[in-house]
Write an enzyme that holds these catalytic residues in place. Sequence first.
Site, PDB file in Angstrom:
ATOM      1  N   GLY A  58      22.411 -58.577 -45.460  1.00 50.70           N
ATOM      2  CA  GLY A  58      23.394 -58.679 -44.389  1.00 50.70           C
ATOM      3  C   GLY A  58      24.452 -57.623 -44.555  1.00 50.70           C
ATOM      4  N   GLU A  74      21.422 -55.509 -39.847  1.00 53.78           N
ATOM      5  CA  GLU A  74      21.536 -55.301 -41.296  1.00 53.78           C
ATOM      6  C   GLU A  74      20.266 -55.719 -42.038  1.00 53.78           C
ATOM      7  OE1 GLU A  74      23.766 -53.971 -43.329  1.00 53.78           O
ATOM      8  OE2 GLU A  74      25.395 -53.531 -41.937  1.00 53.78           O
ATOM      9  N   GLU A  78      18.185 -53.111 -44.285  1.00 54.56           N
ATOM     10  CA  GLU A  78      18.100 -53.331 -45.730  1.00 54.56           C
ATOM     11  C   GLU A  78      16.730 -53.766 -46.216  1.00 54.56           C
ATOM     12  OE1 GLU A  78      21.301 -56.044 -46.544  1.00 54.56           O
ATOM     13  OE2 GLU A  78      22.822 -54.518 -46.183  1.00 54.56           O
ATOM     14  N   PRO A  95      39.507 -67.700 -49.789  1.00 54.18           N
ATOM     15  CA  PRO A  95      40.394 -66.616 -50.192  1.00 54.18           C
ATOM     16  C   PRO A  95      40.332 -66.322 -51.689  1.00 54.18           C
ATOM     17  CG  PRO A  95      41.659 -68.569 -49.613  1.00 54.18           C
ATOM     18  CD  PRO A  95      40.228 -68.858 -49.291  1.00 54.18           C
ATOM     19  N   GLU A 131      15.594 -53.236 -54.898  1.00 53.48           N
ATOM     20  CA  GLU A 131      14.374 -54.035 -54.768  1.00 53.48           C
ATOM     21  C   GLU A 131      14.606 -55.084 -53.691  1.00 53.48           C
ATOM     22  OE1 GLU A 131      11.328 -56.745 -57.506  1.00 53.48           O
ATOM     23  OE2 GLU A 131      13.091 -55.828 -58.431  1.00 53.48           O
TER      24      GLU A 131
END
Length: 166
Positions: A58, A74, A78, A95, A131
């Site tokens: 992602g 993405e 990827e 956060p 990989e």
Amino acid sequence: MAASDTPAAGPSRRDYYHDPDAPPATRIVPGGVAVVADEHGRVLLQRRADSGNWALPGGTMEVGETLEQCVVREVREETGLDIEITGLVGIYTDPGHVVAYADGEVRQQFSLVYRGRITGGELRGSSESTEVRFVDPAEFARLPIHESTRLRLRHHLDDRPAPYLG
């Protein structure tokens, strides 16, 4: 099924998870990842070139796209696989999870985790991954996986009745 590429020269990203020594975040950038499982329940993971950790594929949004479009793009970039979004595992905005990059940028985590289904493509690595392969959940404990990704994988495996909100 696995695909490899040449590894990058050293980590350029560091995840901090509830670490009192973490640098303060300076930005929040919307991002998303996909949990894509095959017919055997193995999960598509990539070994990140920037950290060496195994992670869900992602990335972050670009202007003019939705977060779902971002995740589909993405995953294709990827892993070489085309997917469609089929559901939502959760929203992760802790956060206490910050990511520091070699260029000095420090982001507070903001990620939506979708479920996806393969619709085409061919598994291959990229410049962002050393990989890419489908990993049996029994292997997760033996792999270098950041705790925030382990949480997302647990939520996927729990098959929660509602998305995680946190």
